[in-house]
Enzyme design. Structure first.
Site, PDB file in Angstrom:
ATOM      1  CG  ASP A  82      -3.626  -0.571  -4.583  1.00  0.00           C
ATOM      2  OD1 ASP A  82      -2.579  -0.648  -5.252  1.00  0.00           O
ATOM      3  OD2 ASP A  82      -3.641  -0.295  -3.363  1.00  0.00           O
ATOM      4  CG  HIS A  83      -1.596  -4.127  -3.456  1.00  0.00           C
ATOM      5  ND1 HIS A  83      -0.324  -4.591  -3.646  1.00  0.00           N
ATOM      6  CD2 HIS A  83      -1.464  -2.934  -2.834  1.00  0.00           C
ATOM      7  CE1 HIS A  83       0.541  -3.723  -3.152  1.00  0.00           C
ATOM      8  NE2 HIS A  83      -0.130  -2.691  -2.663  1.00  0.00           N
ATOM      9  CG  HIS A 178       1.613  -1.684   1.824  1.00  0.00           C
ATOM     10  ND1 HIS A 178       2.334  -2.697   1.254  1.00  0.00           N
ATOM     11  CD2 HIS A 178       1.175  -0.930   0.805  1.00  0.00           C
ATOM     12  CE1 HIS A 178       2.311  -2.571  -0.071  1.00  0.00           C
ATOM     13  NE2 HIS A 178       1.624  -1.501  -0.371  1.00  0.00           N
ATOM     14  CG  HIS A 206       2.602   0.419  -3.594  1.00  0.00           C
ATOM     15  ND1 HIS A 206       1.466  -0.348  -3.532  1.00  0.00           N
ATOM     16  CD2 HIS A 206       2.809   0.660  -4.906  1.00  0.00           C
ATOM     17  CE1 HIS A 206       1.009  -0.569  -4.763  1.00  0.00           C
ATOM     18  NE2 HIS A 206       1.814   0.032  -5.614  1.00  0.00           N
TER      19      HIS A 206
HETATM   20  P1  13P Z   1      -0.381   2.926   3.106  1.00  0.00           P
HETATM   21  O1  13P Z   1      -1.604   2.232   3.575  1.00  0.00           O
HETATM   22  O2  13P Z   1       0.817   2.645   3.951  1.00  0.00           O
HETATM   23  O3  13P Z   1      -0.597   4.389   2.888  1.00  0.00           O
HETATM   24  O4  13P Z   1      -0.038   2.313   1.674  1.00  0.00           O
HETATM   25  C1  13P Z   1      -1.031   2.354   0.698  1.00  0.00           C
HETATM   26  C2  13P Z   1      -0.631   1.568  -0.502  1.00  0.00           C
HETATM   27  O5  13P Z   1       0.520   1.503  -0.861  1.00  0.00           O
HETATM   28  C3  13P Z   1      -1.711   0.904  -1.228  1.00  0.00           C
HETATM   29  O6  13P Z   1      -1.245   0.222  -2.341  1.00  0.00           O
END
Ligand code: 13P
Length: 283
Positions: A82-83, A178, A206
């Protein structure tokens, strides 16, 4: 059993009107919580590690913990990086054996984001790995900017971005953020509808923590096929651990067990809200 292709999971969700839960994990207990609930709920699921999780736990530890989960699983499980902002880390994920990666060029100018995404798509597709990118920018849920639509995804550019990058799924900025919200987010459903009309690939939301359930379900009805959740899991874990200690737990395992159980209930609740429970039967 192998990690299932994330594209396959997302296309099933798209065809059947639900969203696959994608849960950020950071240690063995959080990973077990995701895999065990997926099994109990008969739900396809995405185990997700962001760069910070990888920095904390190490990519090989997380990969092998996920393999251990797979050994016990009958439901389809994907493993997602992720990311990924650093292309080298993303490529490491591809060659380690993740079934999908996110290349996050969302803070870059449009053309740079396209260039970076194309580079990763080429490498990933050669290995059969699915790629998610982001257009517009989903920021942090601090005081500033959660309802600032200047960073929201432009529907026309989204269509062009997908066409020019050949990316498999697209994270959109429509009002979620987030982290812990300081106010209830206001999602731009009209924009989401416009993006959906111009883009055929599965869309990703997200910032799943704290977003109201009916908003999430409406977003799913408008094309969201994957929802990311991280903050709620980590916060509940920490709270339960501290509470167990305060309640007299003397052994670390006696504090970790309720912390894992609490994470499981957060994940179970999300899987049900996303409409993903029982969907593993469709594979
Ligand atoms: P949250 O931490 O707000 O649930 O978001 C998670 C996210 O989008 C990880 O890519």
């Amino acid at each position: 059993m192998r990690f299932v292709s994330t594209a396959k999971l997302l296309h099933h969700a798209q065809a059947n009107g639900y969203a696959v839960g994608a849960f950020n994990v950071f240690n063995m207990e959080s990973l077990q919580a995701v895999a065990q609930v997926a099994e109990e709920e008969k739900a396809p699921v995405i185990i997700m590690c962001e760069q910070r999780d990888i920095g904390f736990a190490g990519i090989n530890y997380l990969y092998h913990l996920a393999l251990a989960a797979l050994a016990d699983a009958t439901v389809p499980i994907a493993l997602h990086l992720d990311h990924g902002k650093d292309p080298d880390v993303v490529k490491q994920g591809i060659y380690t054996g993740f079934s999908s990666v996110m290349i996050d060029g969302s803070s870059m100018p449009f053309e740079d984001n396209i260039r970076l995404t194309r580079e990763i798509v080429k490498v990933a597709h050669a290995q059969g790995v699915t790629v998610e990118a982001e257009l517009g920018h989903v920021g942090g849920a601090g005081a500033e900017g959660i309802n600032d639509d200047s960073v929201y995804t432009n529907p026309l550019l989204a269509a062009e971005f997908v066409q020019r990058t050949a990316v498999d799924s697209l994270a959109v900025a429509i009002g979620t953020a987030h982290g812990v919200y300081v106010e209830v987010p206001k999602l731009d459903f009209e924009r989401l509808e416009e993006i959906s009309q111009g883009v055929a690939i599965p869309l990703v939301l997200h910032g799943g923590s704290g977003t109201p359930d009916d908003d999430l379900q409406r977003a799913i009805s408008l094309g969201i096929c994957k929802i990311n959740v991280g903050t709620d899991i980590r916060m509940q874990f920490m709270a339960a651990f501290v509470e167990s200690k305060a309640a007299g737990a003397k052994d670390v395992r006696d504090a970790l067990s309720p912390a894992r159980a609490v994470m499981k209930e957060v994940i179970r609740d999300r899987i049900r809200v996303f409409g993903a429970a029982g969907r593993a039967n469709g594979f």
